[in-house]
Design a protein around this motif. Structure first.
Motif, mmCIF file in Angstrom:
data_model
loop_
_atom_site.group_PDB
_atom_site.id
_atom_site.type_symbol
_atom_site.label_atom_id
_atom_site.label_comp_id
_atom_site.label_asym_id
_atom_site.label_seq_id
_atom_site.Cartn_x
_atom_site.Cartn_y
_atom_site.Cartn_z
ATOM 1 N N MET A 54 40.461 100.384 51.729
ATOM 2 C CA MET A 54 40.111 99.461 52.810
ATOM 3 C C MET A 54 38.982 98.548 52.370
ATOM 4 O O MET A 54 38.066 98.948 51.690
ATOM 5 N N CYS A 55 39.056 97.287 52.769
ATOM 6 C CA CYS A 55 37.978 96.354 52.507
ATOM 7 C C CYS A 55 36.816 96.694 53.428
ATOM 8 O O CYS A 55 36.938 96.618 54.638
ATOM 9 N N GLU A 56 35.683 97.077 52.826
ATOM 10 C CA GLU A 56 34.561 97.546 53.640
ATOM 11 C C GLU A 56 33.785 96.364 54.170
ATOM 12 O O GLU A 56 32.693 96.054 53.726
ATOM 13 N N CYS A 88 41.098 84.579 51.777
ATOM 14 C CA CYS A 88 42.122 85.494 52.272
ATOM 15 C C CYS A 88 42.944 84.917 53.419
ATOM 16 O O CYS A 88 44.161 85.095 53.476
ATOM 17 N N LEU A 89 42.276 84.262 54.378
ATOM 18 C CA LEU A 89 43.027 83.701 55.504
ATOM 19 C C LEU A 89 43.991 82.627 55.024
ATOM 20 O O LEU A 89 45.137 82.551 55.476
ATOM 21 N N ALA A 90 43.524 81.786 54.110
ATOM 22 C CA ALA A 90 44.390 80.748 53.558
ATOM 23 C C ALA A 90 45.552 81.354 52.773
ATOM 24 O O ALA A 90 46.668 80.820 52.772
ATOM 25 N N GLN A 91 45.308 82.469 52.121
ATOM 26 C CA GLN A 91 46.351 83.150 51.372
ATOM 27 C C GLN A 91 47.430 83.693 52.305
ATOM 28 O O GLN A 91 48.618 83.556 52.045
ATOM 29 N N ARG A 92 47.015 84.296 53.415
ATOM 30 C CA ARG A 92 47.955 84.949 54.332
ATOM 31 C C ARG A 92 48.687 83.969 55.233
ATOM 32 O O ARG A 92 49.853 84.185 55.555
ATOM 33 N N CYS A 120 46.282 98.557 55.524
ATOM 34 C CA CYS A 120 45.533 97.598 54.724
ATOM 35 C C CYS A 120 46.406 96.474 54.172
ATOM 36 O O CYS A 120 47.494 96.718 53.628
ATOM 37 N N VAL A 121 45.899 95.239 54.266
ATOM 38 C CA VAL A 121 46.626 94.077 53.758
ATOM 39 C C VAL A 121 46.123 93.620 52.393
ATOM 40 O O VAL A 121 46.663 92.674 51.823
ATOM 41 N N ILE A 122 45.089 94.280 51.882
ATOM 42 C CA ILE A 122 44.476 93.815 50.627
ATOM 43 C C ILE A 122 45.477 93.705 49.477
ATOM 44 O O ILE A 122 45.489 92.696 48.756
ATOM 45 N N PRO A 123 46.349 94.708 49.229
ATOM 46 C CA PRO A 123 47.289 94.553 48.114
ATOM 47 C C PRO A 123 48.185 93.330 48.253
ATOM 48 O O PRO A 123 48.519 92.675 47.257
ATOM 49 N N SER A 124 48.573 92.994 49.485
ATOM 50 C CA SER A 124 49.446 91.837 49.663
ATOM 51 C C SER A 124 48.682 90.524 49.521
ATOM 52 O O SER A 124 49.271 89.496 49.183
ATOM 53 N N ASP A 143 52.495 92.722 58.554
ATOM 54 C CA ASP A 143 52.980 93.112 57.223
ATOM 55 C C ASP A 143 52.361 94.406 56.716
ATOM 56 O O ASP A 143 52.349 94.657 55.502
ATOM 57 N N THR A 144 51.837 95.227 57.615
ATOM 58 C CA THR A 144 51.385 96.560 57.225
ATOM 59 C C THR A 144 52.228 97.592 57.960
ATOM 60 O O THR A 144 52.631 97.373 59.111
#
Length: 446
Positions: free
Chosen positions: A1-3, A99-103, A169-173, A347-348
């Protein structure tokens, strides 16, 4: 998880060093990993002759490095984009990155025409190409960055992405698979930071315990820490976000025996109950194993400060499971605890799980957890009364300074308020603890 803790300032220092060149004003939101990305981007832009300013009115380019990890972070990012859009004025450009721009690249492009350009994670070269208008020598650019980023503590990102697949968690995506940086690159950044006056190097990643596995690095994180500790100078090394499944005897031995490594372990557990941990897909996570791990850490590192984070209101979490989580917290008595109210992320796997917990229940559980931890935190702080501790000064104003002892990480933990004149920012001092509060301490120079 992104802390991610609820803070906004990236602590980037800015420098306007040439009014004739294009200037950028960058706001960095979210976690320290975003801070590192923003600092690296500033370094690249400075080398290309782009001026840097903290005043949006003086900027030609308004930029925001966004966080899109949880709902609150997304709302904060959208709010900042709208604020900057109001400041655009004639001739200014607004760019959104991170991250927001990525998603949500397509959605942002369609719904927010105020945005002139969108860049995802890892697209620094494209951002530089967009922003750069006139080159300067590498020496001038490097000097500008050194002045801009001079700080007594520095975040060092040791890897990018994550190879674990927690269901929430969405970090890997967003950031992709785990990729370790080459050790020589990390060491180069560390040496430059120490040479520039940094007194604390903070190793960060989604999971720093995974460091080195993908590049066949012998001894992985433990070996990297030993190399960093061998750098000349008087400074601390702090480790953030150690996945519980990656903590082994070798790593604990290095933390215990390297003097420069602060005895502070941040190990995000997310929950204590087996069924919840299983649906979270926390590898190797059980209540029994976590209790054994906490005992093992404390035996290996006397006086260690333990920090963790928990998610409350995860799908299917029952009242009984939450009560057992409170019992777990009371049994372990962590020095520091961060808590998050679960929010379903697109997407999780967790987003479509049954057993959704009502919002009012989630928030009540969060309040109950933090109330319980506040009592423990006060108890822990009172145990420090009368002790003399080494502290790093973060801020000094007239006859008072804000400092941190080893158990206080910047931006996420409490502080130690020191009564005294002439205490220099970025210096180590010995402080006698004279008062204890829920999260903060008070002291005087020893």
């Amino acid at each position: 998880m992104c802390e991610r803790e609820p803070h906004r300032d990236s602590r980037l220092r800015t420098l306007l060093y040439n009014k004739r060149m294009a200037r950028i004003s960058l706001i960095s939101l979210g976690c320290p990993k975003n801070t590192v990305d923003s600092e690296n981007l500033m370094r690249l832009l400075a080398k290309k002759g782009v001026g840097i300013t903290d005043n949006p009115d003086e900027a030609d380019i308004l930029a925001v490095n966004t966080c899109g990890f949880i709902e609150d972070a997304k709302r904060e990012s959208i709010g900042e984009i709208l604020r900057l859009a109001d400041l655009k004025g004639e001739g200014k450009k607004l760019i959104v990155l991170g991250c927001l721009a990525q998603r949500y690249r397509d959605e942002l492009h369609e719904e927010m025409p105020e945005i002139d350009a969108l860049f995802g994670v890892g697209e620094e070269d494209k951002i530089v190409e967009y922003c750069a208008v006139e080159a300067v020598t590498g020496a001038e650019g490097d000097a500008a960055v050194r002045e801009m980023l001079a700080s007594h503590f520095r975040y060092l990102k040791v890897s990018e992405g994550c190879g674990r697949r927690c269901s929430f968690c969405v970090i890997p995506s967003i950031r992709g698979r785990h990729r370790s940086r080459q050790p020589e690159d990390v060491l180069k950044d560390a040496k430059e930071a120490v040479a520039d006056g940094a007194k604390e190097l903070i190793l960060i990643a989604q999971d720093i315990t995974a460091y080195g596995g993908d590049i066949k690095r012998e001894n992985g994180l433990a070996g990297l820490i030993k190399d960093l500790a061998a750098i000349d100078g008087d400074f601390w090394i702090r480790l953030l976000y150690l996945h519980p499944a990656g903590i082994d005897d070798n790593l604990l031995d290095v933390i215990a025996n390297e003097d420069k490594v602060v005895k502070y372990i941040d190990v995000p557990l997310q929950h204590s109950e087996d069924r919840v941990l299983k649906t979270m897909r926390r590898a190797g996570g059980t209540r029994k194993e976590y209790l054994k791990l906490m005992q093992k850490i404390r035996r290996a590192i006397p006086g260690v400060a333990l920090r963790t984070s928990f998610i409350v209101g995860f799908p299917g979490e029952t009242e009984e499971q939450f009560d057992r989580l409170l019992d777990f917290i009371e049994e372990v008595k962590f020095d520091r605890v961060g808590a998050f109210v679960y929010s379903p992320e697109e997407d999780t796997p967790a987003a479509t799980m049954p057993g959704r917990v009502p919002d009012e229940v989630k928030h009540r559980r969060w309040e109950d957890l933090m109330r319980a931890q506040t009592e423990i935190s006060l108890e822990k702080n009172r145990e420090l009364m009368g002790r003399t501790m080494r502290a790093l000064v973060d801020l000094s104003v007239e006859d008072e300074a804000v400092a941190r002892i080893y158990s206080q990480a910047p931006e996420i933990d409490g502080h130690t308020i020191v009564k005294g004149k002439g205490l220099e920012v970025g210096s180590f001092i010995d402080v006698k603890i004279t008062a204890a509060h829920d999260y903060d301490l008070e002291g005087e120079p020893a």
